[in-house]
Scaffold this active site. Structure first.
Site, short mmCIF file in Angstrom:
data_model
loop_
_atom_site.label_atom_id
_atom_site.label_comp_id
_atom_site.label_asym_id
_atom_site.label_seq_id
_atom_site.Cartn_x
_atom_site.Cartn_y
_atom_site.Cartn_z
N GLU A 25 26.87 -9.88 16.77
CA GLU A 25 25.60 -9.62 16.08
C GLU A 25 25.30 -8.12 16.08
O GLU A 25 25.81 -7.37 16.91
CB GLU A 25 24.46 -10.38 16.77
CG GLU A 25 24.22 -9.93 18.20
CD GLU A 25 22.94 -10.51 18.77
OE1 GLU A 25 21.88 -10.04 18.35
OE2 GLU A 25 23.02 -11.39 19.64
N LYS A 85 15.12 -6.53 11.84
CA LYS A 85 15.90 -7.70 12.18
C LYS A 85 15.99 -8.61 10.95
O LYS A 85 15.05 -8.69 10.15
CB LYS A 85 15.22 -8.48 13.32
CG LYS A 85 15.31 -7.82 14.67
CD LYS A 85 14.70 -8.74 15.73
CE LYS A 85 14.74 -8.09 17.11
NZ LYS A 85 14.17 -9.00 18.14
N VAL A 105 21.02 -13.91 16.22
CA VAL A 105 21.97 -14.97 16.52
C VAL A 105 22.07 -15.95 15.35
O VAL A 105 23.17 -16.30 14.90
CB VAL A 105 21.58 -15.72 17.82
CG1 VAL A 105 22.40 -17.00 17.98
CG2 VAL A 105 21.78 -14.82 19.03
N ASP A 137 6.18 -21.56 19.45
CA ASP A 137 7.16 -20.49 19.26
C ASP A 137 8.55 -21.00 19.64
O ASP A 137 8.88 -21.13 20.82
CB ASP A 137 6.77 -19.27 20.11
CG ASP A 137 7.58 -18.03 19.75
OD1 ASP A 137 8.55 -18.16 18.97
OD2 ASP A 137 7.24 -16.94 20.24
N SER A 139 12.67 -20.40 18.57
CA SER A 139 13.59 -19.52 17.85
C SER A 139 14.35 -20.28 16.77
O SER A 139 14.70 -21.45 16.92
CB SER A 139 14.59 -18.90 18.83
OG SER A 139 15.63 -18.24 18.15
N ALA A 140 14.64 -19.55 15.68
CA ALA A 140 15.47 -20.12 14.61
C ALA A 140 16.89 -20.39 15.08
O ALA A 140 17.63 -21.15 14.43
CB ALA A 140 15.51 -19.16 13.41
N ASP A 141 17.29 -19.80 16.21
CA ASP A 141 18.63 -20.05 16.75
C ASP A 141 18.87 -21.54 16.98
O ASP A 141 19.98 -22.05 16.78
CB ASP A 141 18.84 -19.31 18.08
CG ASP A 141 18.73 -17.80 17.95
OD1 ASP A 141 18.58 -17.31 16.80
OD2 ASP A 141 18.77 -17.12 18.97
N LYS A 158 18.05 -16.80 27.02
CA LYS A 158 17.31 -15.69 27.60
C LYS A 158 16.36 -16.18 28.70
O LYS A 158 15.71 -17.22 28.56
CB LYS A 158 16.53 -14.95 26.53
CG LYS A 158 17.42 -14.23 25.52
CD LYS A 158 16.60 -13.44 24.52
CE LYS A 158 17.49 -12.63 23.58
NZ LYS A 158 18.26 -13.45 22.65
#
Length: 302
Positions: A25, A85, A105, A137, A139-141, A158
């Site tokens: 990435e 980003k 990611v 919240d 993540s789109a990951d 993380k």
């Protein structure tokens, strides 16, 4: 082939010669670390992959092109200039305007899949954030693992995330989670999280065999390979938890939320650790890059 895909000479030659390629990435370079550590780490990661016999392909959106493999000059530009980003939702917006963006990611998984790259090395994936009951919240990951057929090698998720909920979300989407030489899911800066992995495998050969079987079965989606941070750089989980809780409280007091919360927390944790987390971050991504190269080599043999 998408007309927006642009391969570097090195990656194009690797494809023609049937040599393994590892995706990387570009957010790590543009946003993950301060300069010059970001550039030094990026160059070192690429060198480590080459030393293993594979070809690195750092991915970025540059002037409306999905660029698969960056030159040293392009890496330096990402490391020194402000570049936004680019997650999944940003791809059409940036590309339609001939703009540039650093892939996260999720967007790196998408671009790697389009480019036919099966292995991607990163630091830690995004996931379900703490306090998700109030913030929603996520993540789109997480959702990308259900879509893009890419194996992601990371040091777990993380540390700032709600790891049990992150693993539950991945399980719901049917994402295989493999622990490399570990029964415990790592938590980025620490080798443990209190959560177990679905399966432990101790060799790149065994991991490649699972990826090949998944491909043969035509099972859609990615695979998460959890590779713990090297022992000598690992931080005690209880200590990292304390730093995170302190940083979260400071964020609440200041009113930081949404997409600004992650960079704020990582910055505060780096300060509280007196730079130990920055050294750990470099070490774990280098460790992941080496493993990714070895898995890619095994896949090329099959």
């Amino acid at each position: 082939m998408l007309e927006e895909l642009f391969y570097s000479d090195e990656v194009r030659r690797a494809n023609e010669e049937g040599r393994p390629v590892v995706a990387l990435e570009s957010t790590l370079v543009a946003h993950g670390m301060p300069y010059p550590q970001n550039l030094e780490t990026a160059l070192r990661i690429e060198a480590l992959i080459r030393n293993e016999g594979a070809v690195p392909a750092t991915i970025a959106l540059l002037d409306g092109k999905i660029t698969i493999g960056l030159s040293a000059e392009q890496l330096e530009q990402l490391a020194t200039k402000e570049i936004p980003k680019a997650s999944r939702r940003d791809l059409p917006l940036i590309l339609a305007q001939k703009g540039s963006g650093a892939t996260t990611v999720s967007s790196t998984m998408i671009c790697a899949h389009w480019a036919g790259i099966r292995v991607f090395a990163t630091g830690g994936i995004g996931g379900v954030h703490r306090g998700v009951e109030q913030s929603w919240d996520i993540s789109a990951d997480i959702n990308e693992f259900a879509t893009s057929d890419v194996a992601v090698i990371s040091a777990g998720a993380k540390s700032i995330l709600d790891i049990p909920k992150t693993l539950e979300a991945l399980e719901t989407l049917g994402v295989p989670i493999i622990g490399y030489c570990t029964d415990e899911f790592p938590s980025f800066f620490s080798r443990d999280s209190g959560c177990k992995v679905d399966m432990r495998l101790d060799t790149p050969f065994a991991i490649a065999a699972v990826l090949e079987k998944k491909k043969a079965l035509k099972l859609r989606g990615g695979t998460l390979i959890a590779n713990p941070i090297p022992v000598e750089y690992a931080l005690e989980r209880r200590l990292v938890e304390r730093w995170i809780e302190e940083a979260l409280e400071e964020a609440r007091q200041i009113g930081i939320r949404g997409k600004e919360i992650t960079p704020f927390l990582l910055k505060m944790i780096a300060q509280k650790s007196e730079g130990k987390t920055l050294a750990a971050n470099s070490a774990l991504i280098e460790n992941n890059a080496i493993l990714a190269a070895r898995i890619a080599l095994e896949l090329e043999k099959k």
